[in-house]
Motif scaffolding. Sequence first.
Motif, PDB file in Angstrom:
ATOM      1  N   MET A   1       0.818  -1.208   0.000  1.00  0.00           N
ATOM      2  CA  MET A   1       0.000   0.000   0.000  1.00  0.00           C
ATOM      3  C   MET A   1       0.852   1.258   0.000  1.00  0.00           C
ATOM      4  N   VAL A   2       2.063   1.166   0.537  1.00  0.00           N
ATOM      5  CA  VAL A   2       2.916   2.356   0.595  1.00  0.00           C
ATOM      6  C   VAL A   2       3.193   2.874  -0.815  1.00  0.00           C
ATOM      7  N   PHE A   3       3.477   1.964  -1.742  1.00  0.00           N
ATOM      8  CA  PHE A   3       3.765   2.394  -3.112  1.00  0.00           C
ATOM      9  C   PHE A   3       2.530   3.046  -3.735  1.00  0.00           C
ATOM     10  N   ALA A   4       1.339   2.519  -3.437  1.00  0.00           N
ATOM     11  CA  ALA A   4       0.103   3.104  -3.970  1.00  0.00           C
ATOM     12  C   ALA A   4      -0.101   4.511  -3.419  1.00  0.00           C
ATOM     13  N   VAL A   5       0.175   4.707  -2.138  1.00  0.00           N
ATOM     14  CA  VAL A   5       0.013   6.035  -1.529  1.00  0.00           C
ATOM     15  C   VAL A   5       1.022   7.015  -2.112  1.00  0.00           C
ATOM     16  N   VAL A   6       2.276   6.600  -2.228  1.00  0.00           N
ATOM     17  CA  VAL A   6       3.312   7.483  -2.782  1.00  0.00           C
ATOM     18  C   VAL A   6       2.989   7.832  -4.233  1.00  0.00           C
ATOM     19  N   ALA A   7       2.603   6.842  -5.023  1.00  0.00           N
ATOM     20  CA  ALA A   7       2.252   7.098  -6.430  1.00  0.00           C
ATOM     21  C   ALA A   7       1.059   8.052  -6.516  1.00  0.00           C
ATOM     22  N   SER A   8       0.076   7.886  -5.637  1.00  0.00           N
ATOM     23  CA  SER A   8      -1.095   8.765  -5.636  1.00  0.00           C
ATOM     24  C   SER A   8      -0.712  10.197  -5.280  1.00  0.00           C
ATOM     25  N   LEU A   9       0.160  10.340  -4.294  1.00  0.00           N
ATOM     26  CA  LEU A   9       0.632  11.684  -3.922  1.00  0.00           C
ATOM     27  C   LEU A   9       1.394  12.340  -5.068  1.00  0.00           C
ATOM     28  N   LEU A  10       2.251  11.578  -5.727  1.00  0.00           N
ATOM     29  CA  LEU A  10       3.022  12.136  -6.854  1.00  0.00           C
ATOM     30  C   LEU A  10       2.110  12.512  -8.023  1.00  0.00           C
ATOM     31  N   LEU A  11       1.163  11.634  -8.351  1.00  0.00           N
ATOM     32  CA  LEU A  11       0.231  11.957  -9.445  1.00  0.00           C
ATOM     33  C   LEU A  11      -0.693  13.092  -9.052  1.00  0.00           C
ATOM     34  N   GLY A  12      -1.059  13.163  -7.770  1.00  0.00           N
ATOM     35  CA  GLY A  12      -1.851  14.301  -7.291  1.00  0.00           C
ATOM     36  C   GLY A  12      -1.107  15.608  -7.519  1.00  0.00           C
ATOM     37  N   ALA A  13       0.198  15.592  -7.256  1.00  0.00           N
ATOM     38  CA  ALA A  13       1.020  16.791  -7.476  1.00  0.00           C
ATOM     39  C   ALA A  13       1.124  17.118  -8.968  1.00  0.00           C
ATOM     40  N   PHE A 128     -13.091   9.453  -8.772  1.00  0.00           N
ATOM     41  CA  PHE A 128     -12.987  10.524  -9.767  1.00  0.00           C
ATOM     42  C   PHE A 128     -14.309  11.282  -9.865  1.00  0.00           C
ATOM     43  N   TYR A 129     -15.406  10.550  -9.851  1.00  0.00           N
ATOM     44  CA  TYR A 129     -16.729  11.186  -9.869  1.00  0.00           C
ATOM     45  C   TYR A 129     -16.907  12.072  -8.629  1.00  0.00           C
ATOM     46  N   ALA A 130     -16.470  11.560  -7.478  1.00  0.00           N
ATOM     47  CA  ALA A 130     -16.624  12.300  -6.229  1.00  0.00           C
ATOM     48  C   ALA A 130     -15.855  13.619  -6.237  1.00  0.00           C
ATOM     49  N   LEU A 145      -5.417  25.218  -5.173  1.00  0.00           N
ATOM     50  CA  LEU A 145      -4.465  24.159  -5.490  1.00  0.00           C
ATOM     51  C   LEU A 145      -4.364  23.099  -4.403  1.00  0.00           C
ATOM     52  N   LEU A 146      -4.500  23.476  -3.149  1.00  0.00           N
ATOM     53  CA  LEU A 146      -4.453  22.491  -2.077  1.00  0.00           C
ATOM     54  C   LEU A 146      -5.660  21.553  -2.182  1.00  0.00           C
ATOM     55  N   ARG A 147      -6.819  22.112  -2.482  1.00  0.00           N
ATOM     56  CA  ARG A 147      -8.017  21.295  -2.677  1.00  0.00           C
ATOM     57  C   ARG A 147      -7.843  20.362  -3.873  1.00  0.00           C
ATOM     58  N   HIS A 148      -7.268  20.874  -4.953  1.00  0.00           N
ATOM     59  CA  HIS A 148      -7.039  20.056  -6.143  1.00  0.00           C
ATOM     60  C   HIS A 148      -6.069  18.921  -5.838  1.00  0.00           C
ATOM     61  N   PHE A 149      -5.001  19.224  -5.106  1.00  0.00           N
ATOM     62  CA  PHE A 149      -4.019  18.202  -4.748  1.00  0.00           C
ATOM     63  C   PHE A 149      -4.684  17.079  -3.944  1.00  0.00           C
ATOM     64  N   ALA A 151      -7.863  16.314  -3.832  1.00  0.00           N
ATOM     65  CA  ALA A 151      -8.856  15.638  -4.669  1.00  0.00           C
ATOM     66  C   ALA A 151      -8.193  14.669  -5.644  1.00  0.00           C
ATOM     67  N   TRP A 152      -7.146  15.113  -6.309  1.00  0.00           N
ATOM     68  CA  TRP A 152      -6.456  14.248  -7.261  1.00  0.00           C
ATOM     69  C   TRP A 152      -5.821  13.048  -6.563  1.00  0.00           C
ATOM     70  N   THR A 153      -5.203  13.281  -5.419  1.00  0.00           N
ATOM     71  CA  THR A 153      -4.596  12.173  -4.671  1.00  0.00           C
ATOM     72  C   THR A 153      -5.671  11.147  -4.314  1.00  0.00           C
ATOM     73  N   PHE A 154      -6.814  11.633  -3.850  1.00  0.00           N
ATOM     74  CA  PHE A 154      -7.947  10.769  -3.511  1.00  0.00           C
ATOM     75  C   PHE A 154      -8.419   9.979  -4.733  1.00  0.00           C
ATOM     76  N   ALA A 155      -8.460  10.616  -5.902  1.00  0.00           N
ATOM     77  CA  ALA A 155      -8.947   9.954  -7.115  1.00  0.00           C
ATOM     78  C   ALA A 155      -7.984   8.871  -7.603  1.00  0.00           C
ATOM     79  N   PHE A 156      -6.686   9.075  -7.425  1.00  0.00           N
ATOM     80  CA  PHE A 156      -5.701   8.093  -7.894  1.00  0.00           C
ATOM     81  C   PHE A 156      -5.535   6.913  -6.944  1.00  0.00           C
ATOM     82  N   LEU A 157      -5.732   7.124  -5.648  1.00  0.00           N
ATOM     83  CA  LEU A 157      -5.422   6.081  -4.661  1.00  0.00           C
ATOM     84  C   LEU A 157      -6.152   4.759  -4.899  1.00  0.00           C
TER      85      LEU A 157
END
Length: 167
Positions: A1-13, A128-130, A145-149, A151-157
């Motif tokens: 799960m750590v890799f999924a969280v890190v990847a989500s944070l990076l893609l969120g950015a 993504f819908y949410a 931008l903080l809200r977008h970050f 939201a995007w992290t949440f959508a990728f996770l």
Amino acid sequence: MVFAVVASLLLGAVMTLGDWAWAALEIRHRVVNGLVHGALMCLCLGLAVGVRAGRPAAAALAGPVIGVIAAATFYALAPLLRWSAMFPAWMLLWILFAVLQQRLARKETMRTALVRGIVAALLSGAAFYAISGIWINDSHSNPNLLRHFGAWTFAFLPGFAALFLRR
């Protein structure tokens, strides 16, 4: 799960940077801009899949192709579905990345990869819908931008979790 969280944070950015660029540079929504945006996003998503599979170069080549396919799907469906075409395009890219992961790592059957991709598509599609209100409720000229970050992290996770979760 750590890799999924890190990847989500990076893609969120990455996606937050993209949202900022669309607003700050006043990029007009044209097909070519959307295709480039999809290719760049999926280059990064492909690198995450490729690093995890131990083949980042191959994934870096495949990622933009998947991005263009997903973006082209959006533009093909948009005349009928309007902005809702984002959801099937988003879900398609997760299925294609599950197939890519299977081709790179060869640690599971194609059937398992497709099931993994469908789970990623459904879970990430719901996330993504949410978060889709970030384009409607935020100012396009001055996005939060903080809200977008977040939201995007949440959508990728959910997508990364489904792809990377071991049996």
